[in-house]
Each structure stands twice: as C-alpha cells, then as structure tokens.
Design an enzyme around this catalytic site. Structure first.
Site, mmCIF file in Angstrom:
data_model
loop_
_atom_site.group_PDB
_atom_site.id
_atom_site.type_symbol
_atom_site.label_atom_id
_atom_site.label_comp_id
_atom_site.label_asym_id
_atom_site.label_seq_id
_atom_site.Cartn_x
_atom_site.Cartn_y
_atom_site.Cartn_z
ATOM 1 N N ASP A 1 0.926 -1.006 0.020
ATOM 2 C CA ASP A 1 -0.055 0.052 -0.024
ATOM 3 C C ASP A 1 0.796 1.249 0.051
ATOM 4 O OD1 ASP A 1 -2.111 1.430 0.347
ATOM 5 O OD2 ASP A 1 -1.950 1.664 2.717
ATOM 6 N N ASP B 1 0.022 5.082 1.067
ATOM 7 C CA ASP B 1 -0.190 6.017 2.179
ATOM 8 C C ASP B 1 -0.131 5.337 3.597
ATOM 9 O OD1 ASP B 1 -1.198 8.754 0.788
ATOM 10 O OD2 ASP B 1 -1.858 7.149 -0.003
#
Length: 227
Positions: A17, A19
């Site tokens: 991922d 953020d």
C-alpha cells in the site's frame, strides 16, 4: 515484531500500500483538511487528531475535520475542494517512512520484485511516485482508478501480479488498513499489516492478516529465502 504466525512466507514479489505503509502522507492530507476548516472560520486540528483518519481518505478526513459525511449536501463540493488543495501540496511534507528505503534495497538484493497498489487515484499517485526517487523504482504501481474496482476488491492486486508476471500466490501484500488485508485474502495473497501505519480502528489482529510487523525491517524476518 508482532506476528500471528511463525512460518516464514514464501514470495517473489512484495506489494505495498502507499499511504501509511510506504510513505507518511498524513501531514499533507491533514493540511488539506485544515485548509477547509480555515475557510469555515475554524481553528486547525492537531495532526494527532487527523492522522488516524488518513487511511479513510477524503471521506474520513472530512468526517473528522468538518463532521460532513457522504449524503450531506455539502459533501461533494467540500470533497472537490479538499482534493484540489491536496493536489497542489501533495509533496510538501510526504516522505517515505524511516526504514522503508532500507527495506526496499534489501528486497532487491534478495532478488525480489516490489510494487505499489493503492486506492489513491492516478492524478495523485503519479506525481508522488515520479517525484519520490525511491517510489520511482517500483516495478509497477496500480492506482485506485487503474481497474474498475478499488480495494477491498482483489482486482487491483491481481492486476499488479499480472503486470509483474507472477501468480498471486507468489506475492504478499503489506498494508495498514483492514481493506488491504481483505483485498489480499480475496486475491489469494498473504496479507501483512504495517503496524507503523495509520491502522484506522487499530484492532488489526482481527483483520485476518497472516502477520503484523512493527517496523519495515521486521518484514524481512518474515520472508523465507527464495528457492
């Protein structure tokens, strides 16, 4: 390191991922939320109050900063203003988390590939990845609007596997939100929680991950040598 399993994970590709996992974008996203509070004549909230909501994107930050939710007549216009402000400030303070660069270098030295799968849309992902030397080295990145679906749907992760030319079971996915782990499981990948990230509810042990790691370096201890 906090783990739920003791077995080391076999993988040739590590997908991350963005953020809350690779980069700390909370200061710039919180800045956009506080800019809207300023327009409304409200004082800024501290980063600590907004940080846990970053993983929920504009929806979560607008709820926390302005108590505005989807369905509210103001929501769409405030969301547009939020995103416009963020787009012009998205690399002011956003940086890789400490230890991430060393982790990526170690993965590459082990002969593993790595990539990025995020729900953030391409208009934001591209400048962040192209403007951050480390992220520019990713084998691929899949944005929230690259496929017709976003996480927790598995399609973005499956698309990344196709681009990396590996089977889903040869990948693991590392993220800091429950949707990340749901997507990983649906895609047939082992899901690992980045406990240094935003974590949302924080109850990550109930998400169904195979493991959770407290620091980027700890991830290396979970990986079995490449056969």
């Amino acid at each position: 390191m906090s783990t739920l399993v003791m077995d080391r994970l076999q993988c040739r590709v590590v997908l991350f991922d963005l953020d809350g996992t690779l980069v700390d974008s909370a200061p710039d996203l919180a800045g956009a939320a506080n800019a809207l509070r300023a327009v409304a004549g409200m004082s800024p909230l501290p980063l600590s109050a907004l940080r846990p909501w970053v993983g929920a994107g504009a929806r979560g930050l607008l709820a926390q900063a302005l108590d505005v939710h989807p369905g509210d007549p103001r929501f769409e216009s405030l969301k547009a203003n939020f995103l416009t402000h963020y787009e012009t400030h998205l690399l002011e303070h956003t940086r890789p988390f400490g230890g991430v660069e060393e982790l990526v270098l170690a993965l590459v030295n082990q002969g593993r590939q790595w990539g990025i799968v995020t729900n953030k849309h391409e208009r934001f992902v591209r400048p962040i990845c192209e403007g951050t030397p480390l992220l520019a080295q990713a084998g691929t990145w899949v944005a929230g609007d690259t496929t017709p679906h976003a996480k927790p749907h598995p399609e973005p992760l499956l698309e990344a596997a196709r681009r990396m030319r590996v089977a889903p079971e040869d990948c693991i996915y590392v993220g800091d939100d429950e949707r990340d782990i749901q997507a990983a499981r649906a895609a047939g990948m082992a899901g690992v929680v980045a406990c240094w990230g935003y974590l949302g509810s924080g109850d990550w042990e109930s998400w169904g991950a195979v493991a959770g790691v407290q620091s980027p370096r700890d991830l290396l201890d979970l990986l079995a040598p490449i056969a």
